[in-house]
Design a protein around this motif. Sequence first.
Motif, PDB file in Angstrom:
ATOM      1  N   GLU A 187       0.832  -1.215   0.000  1.00 57.18           N
ATOM      2  CA  GLU A 187       0.000   0.000   0.000  1.00 57.18           C
ATOM      3  C   GLU A 187       0.866   1.265   0.000  1.00 57.18           C
ATOM      4  O   GLU A 187       0.830   2.094   0.907  1.00 57.18           O
ATOM      5  CB  GLU A 187      -0.978  -0.012   1.178  1.00 57.18           C
ATOM      6  CG  GLU A 187      -1.950  -1.179   1.089  1.00 57.18           C
ATOM      7  CD  GLU A 187      -2.986  -1.207   2.199  1.00 57.18           C
ATOM      8  OE1 GLU A 187      -2.896  -0.380   3.138  1.00 57.18           O
ATOM      9  OE2 GLU A 187      -3.887  -2.065   2.138  1.00 57.18           O
ATOM     10  N   LEU A 188       1.628   1.408  -1.071  1.00 56.64           N
ATOM     11  CA  LEU A 188       2.636   2.466  -1.143  1.00 56.64           C
ATOM     12  C   LEU A 188       2.030   3.862  -1.200  1.00 56.64           C
ATOM     13  O   LEU A 188       2.704   4.842  -0.880  1.00 56.64           O
ATOM     14  CB  LEU A 188       3.535   2.235  -2.353  1.00 56.64           C
ATOM     15  CG  LEU A 188       4.346   0.929  -2.300  1.00 56.64           C
ATOM     16  CD1 LEU A 188       5.118   0.723  -3.579  1.00 56.64           C
ATOM     17  CD2 LEU A 188       5.300   0.944  -1.112  1.00 56.64           C
ATOM     18  N   ASN A 189       0.766   3.984  -1.595  1.00 62.08           N
ATOM     19  CA  ASN A 189       0.144   5.311  -1.587  1.00 62.08           C
ATOM     20  C   ASN A 189      -0.146   5.794  -0.168  1.00 62.08           C
ATOM     21  O   ASN A 189      -0.374   6.988   0.052  1.00 62.08           O
ATOM     22  CB  ASN A 189      -1.152   5.317  -2.406  1.00 62.08           C
ATOM     23  CG  ASN A 189      -2.229   4.427  -1.804  1.00 62.08           C
ATOM     24  OD1 ASN A 189      -1.947   3.341  -1.305  1.00 62.08           O
ATOM     25  ND2 ASN A 189      -3.470   4.876  -1.867  1.00 62.08           N
ATOM     26  N   ALA A 190      -0.124   4.885   0.802  1.00 66.69           N
ATOM     27  CA  ALA A 190      -0.373   5.245   2.206  1.00 66.69           C
ATOM     28  C   ALA A 190       0.890   5.121   3.049  1.00 66.69           C
ATOM     29  O   ALA A 190       0.820   5.047   4.280  1.00 66.69           O
ATOM     30  CB  ALA A 190      -1.483   4.374   2.780  1.00 66.69           C
ATOM     31  N   TYR A 191       2.060   5.125   2.392  1.00 63.13           N
ATOM     32  CA  TYR A 191       3.323   4.988   3.126  1.00 63.13           C
ATOM     33  C   TYR A 191       3.506   6.090   4.160  1.00 63.13           C
ATOM     34  O   TYR A 191       4.069   5.867   5.227  1.00 63.13           O
ATOM     35  CB  TYR A 191       4.489   5.015   2.130  1.00 63.13           C
ATOM     36  CG  TYR A 191       5.386   3.797   2.215  1.00 63.13           C
ATOM     37  CD1 TYR A 191       4.860   2.523   2.205  1.00 63.13           C
ATOM     38  CD2 TYR A 191       6.768   3.933   2.301  1.00 63.13           C
ATOM     39  CE1 TYR A 191       5.675   1.422   2.272  1.00 63.13           C
ATOM     40  CE2 TYR A 191       7.589   2.831   2.367  1.00 63.13           C
ATOM     41  CZ  TYR A 191       7.040   1.579   2.356  1.00 63.13           C
ATOM     42  OH  TYR A 191       7.845   0.481   2.437  1.00 63.13           O
ATOM     43  N   TRP A 192       3.044   7.276   3.811  1.00 59.21           N
ATOM     44  CA  TRP A 192       3.182   8.416   4.717  1.00 59.21           C
ATOM     45  C   TRP A 192       2.506   8.157   6.056  1.00 59.21           C
ATOM     46  O   TRP A 192       2.986   8.610   7.099  1.00 59.21           O
ATOM     47  CB  TRP A 192       2.574   9.664   4.064  1.00 59.21           C
ATOM     48  CG  TRP A 192       1.110   9.505   3.768  1.00 59.21           C
ATOM     49  CD1 TRP A 192       0.553   8.987   2.641  1.00 59.21           C
ATOM     50  CD2 TRP A 192       0.033   9.844   4.633  1.00 59.21           C
ATOM     51  NE1 TRP A 192      -0.813   8.970   2.734  1.00 59.21           N
ATOM     52  CE2 TRP A 192      -1.159   9.501   3.953  1.00 59.21           C
ATOM     53  CE3 TRP A 192      -0.054  10.402   5.912  1.00 59.21           C
ATOM     54  CZ2 TRP A 192      -2.428   9.690   4.510  1.00 59.21           C
ATOM     55  CZ3 TRP A 192      -1.308  10.606   6.465  1.00 59.21           C
ATOM     56  CH2 TRP A 192      -2.483  10.247   5.767  1.00 59.21           C
ATOM     57  N   ALA A 193       1.397   7.432   6.045  1.00 59.19           N
ATOM     58  CA  ALA A 193       0.637   7.181   7.277  1.00 59.19           C
ATOM     59  C   ALA A 193       1.335   6.160   8.161  1.00 59.19           C
ATOM     60  O   ALA A 193       1.268   6.240   9.388  1.00 59.19           O
ATOM     61  CB  ALA A 193      -0.770   6.708   6.933  1.00 59.19           C
ATOM     62  N   PHE A 194       1.999   5.189   7.537  1.00 55.94           N
ATOM     63  CA  PHE A 194       2.626   4.112   8.308  1.00 55.94           C
ATOM     64  C   PHE A 194       4.079   4.418   8.690  1.00 55.94           C
ATOM     65  O   PHE A 194       4.548   3.993   9.740  1.00 55.94           O
ATOM     66  CB  PHE A 194       2.597   2.802   7.512  1.00 55.94           C
ATOM     67  CG  PHE A 194       1.215   2.309   7.192  1.00 55.94           C
ATOM     68  CD1 PHE A 194       0.303   2.052   8.199  1.00 55.94           C
ATOM     69  CD2 PHE A 194       0.826   2.104   5.882  1.00 55.94           C
ATOM     70  CE1 PHE A 194      -0.973   1.593   7.911  1.00 55.94           C
ATOM     71  CE2 PHE A 194      -0.453   1.655   5.581  1.00 55.94           C
ATOM     72  CZ  PHE A 194      -1.358   1.400   6.605  1.00 55.94           C
ATOM     73  N   HIS A 195       4.780   5.156   7.812  1.00 56.93           N
ATOM     74  CA  HIS A 195       6.222   5.287   7.979  1.00 56.93           C
ATOM     75  C   HIS A 195       6.728   6.724   7.972  1.00 56.93           C
ATOM     76  O   HIS A 195       7.942   6.936   8.022  1.00 56.93           O
ATOM     77  CB  HIS A 195       6.945   4.493   6.873  1.00 56.93           C
ATOM     78  CG  HIS A 195       6.424   3.099   6.692  1.00 56.93           C
ATOM     79  ND1 HIS A 195       6.442   2.170   7.713  1.00 56.93           N
ATOM     80  CD2 HIS A 195       5.848   2.475   5.632  1.00 56.93           C
ATOM     81  CE1 HIS A 195       5.915   1.034   7.281  1.00 56.93           C
ATOM     82  NE2 HIS A 195       5.544   1.200   6.026  1.00 56.93           N
ATOM     83  N   GLY A 196       5.831   7.697   7.877  1.00 59.13           N
ATOM     84  CA  GLY A 196       6.253   9.091   7.891  1.00 59.13           C
ATOM     85  C   GLY A 196       6.305   9.702   6.502  1.00 59.13           C
ATOM     86  O   GLY A 196       6.474   9.004   5.496  1.00 59.13           O
ATOM     87  N   LEU A 197       6.163  11.019   6.443  1.00 59.41           N
ATOM     88  CA  LEU A 197       6.091  11.718   5.164  1.00 59.41           C
ATOM     89  C   LEU A 197       7.344  11.536   4.308  1.00 59.41           C
ATOM     90  O   LEU A 197       7.273  11.463   3.084  1.00 59.41           O
ATOM     91  CB  LEU A 197       5.839  13.209   5.400  1.00 59.41           C
ATOM     92  CG  LEU A 197       4.415  13.593   5.822  1.00 59.41           C
ATOM     93  CD1 LEU A 197       4.363  15.069   6.199  1.00 59.41           C
ATOM     94  CD2 LEU A 197       3.432  13.301   4.692  1.00 59.41           C
ATOM     95  N   SER A 198       8.508  11.483   4.944  1.00 59.58           N
ATOM     96  CA  SER A 198       9.747  11.376   4.169  1.00 59.58           C
ATOM     97  C   SER A 198       9.882  10.031   3.467  1.00 59.58           C
ATOM     98  O   SER A 198      10.683   9.882   2.544  1.00 59.58           O
ATOM     99  CB  SER A 198      10.967  11.615   5.068  1.00 59.58           C
ATOM    100  OG  SER A 198      11.077  10.584   6.034  1.00 59.58           O
TER     101      SER A 198
END
Length: 493
Positions: A187-198
């Motif tokens: 779910e790479l479009n939601a990476y920011w939610a799981f792993h941070g914006l960077s």
Amino acid sequence: MFSRITSTFYSRIYRILHFRARRVAAKQVKVKLERFEPVHQVEAEYLSFSIDISVLVGGFWWEGSNGVKRGLGTLRVPPIELHSKKLGRLVQALGPAYLRIGGSEADKIHYFEQPEHEPDAIVLTRTMWDNLHKFVQRNQLKLVFTFKYGLFERSLHGSWQGSEVQKLLEYSKQHNYQIDVCELGNELNAYWAFHGLSAQPGGKNLAQDYATFARTVKSYLPYTKVMGPGSAYWPKLGESLAPMFNLTKKFLGYLTFELDIVSWHYYPFQSKRSPVRTRTATLRNMLSPTSYDYFAKYTEKLNFWRQLHQPNAQFWTGETGSAQCGGQPELSDRFISCFWWAEQLGNGAVSGHKVMIRQSLIGGDYGLINRLTLKPRPDYWLSWVWGQLMGTQVYRVSSNHPRVRAYCHAKANSAEKTLMLINMGNFEVNVEPDNFRSIGTGFVLTAKSIDAKKIMINGVKPKFNKGKVTLDDFPQQHFNGRLPAFSISFWIC
């Protein structure tokens, strides 16, 4: 505590008043076979399933968890025991199928060795990898594996190297292990939610990384198919926080090689564990015809992008379950969950999906099998009947009532078709079939109540007898044109 008790009290009152009240008069519904030729063909493994990597290796999971932490459950579970003969029997009864190993911790996992600086890291050991492949081979499954994308800074996006991935691929090649389908990251479009914006990649950089990934995989396992991007879609929202993280369209547009499979993830509801909910899993929502509109909407959009950018790629739902964050307790594991599942299986097939991967085979409230007891849940039995009767040839069928859904399949080289009828209403239905040659015997799935733990097939509770279960175990039922309230039926025609 008080609010939870109050919520439970009102929920039970609602069930009594609405779903166990006296049913309304029967409805006359017309069901029409629109064309005599199939409109689509699905894979033999159309109904497939997953084991979350957290369950496989012993990560954070949902049983007993009341909340969410960084997209995960709050309790750590022991690694699953794949040698169980009972689990093997349950799996084989659902075959043929793909088994996907993925999930939120797929990007946090380490292969084979535990890093010195991460004493609590989850590790896929060589023994776990060996046992997984033995499980796949023993049960005649095909493996879908989510390789880690890696948690790194934005400056490195587009420069993925995957040294750990190469180590796993090299080991697999040495042991002649087959990975039928692979994907990069979860779910790479939601990476920011799981792993941070960077950590969030953009579409162009992800396309570059995917090209490197595909070359790397095929250099070791040339016949492995590459699937992506596996973006998560939410009811009403679509890809989260649009347009900032609408990854799929840009990713497909920037790809420089032919993808084998275009995939997406979709949950029609969210459990009450989820901190953000666009459609909560409730009795009312799970039986509302409008709840299913967004699956069709997003399918149409994604199919358009696939045909525009990757016309030779198959279209898969790479992950789906009744409710995000482990499923909704006392709903996702009950008879009511069969209705969304039957509807999405039928809708997915007629709208162009080749494979539908259910989250999950085992684990969580949405598991087909209870992880702790290994008892099959109602969704398991629906899946089993589907696999026994619904073939790969897909026909278009219409119904003139929104709470009565109709889908029709046939097995290859067979004159017989199977008509699946879903009655989501608290009323009996008198079916008026149109364009069907004749309708003979069938199998009707019902329960004592809409939220029952047990399901009945032609009035009999299904079970394995000496390790086996067949359709002959159930009394014959002939089509008389009437469907019970809250029922799912399969008719030979």
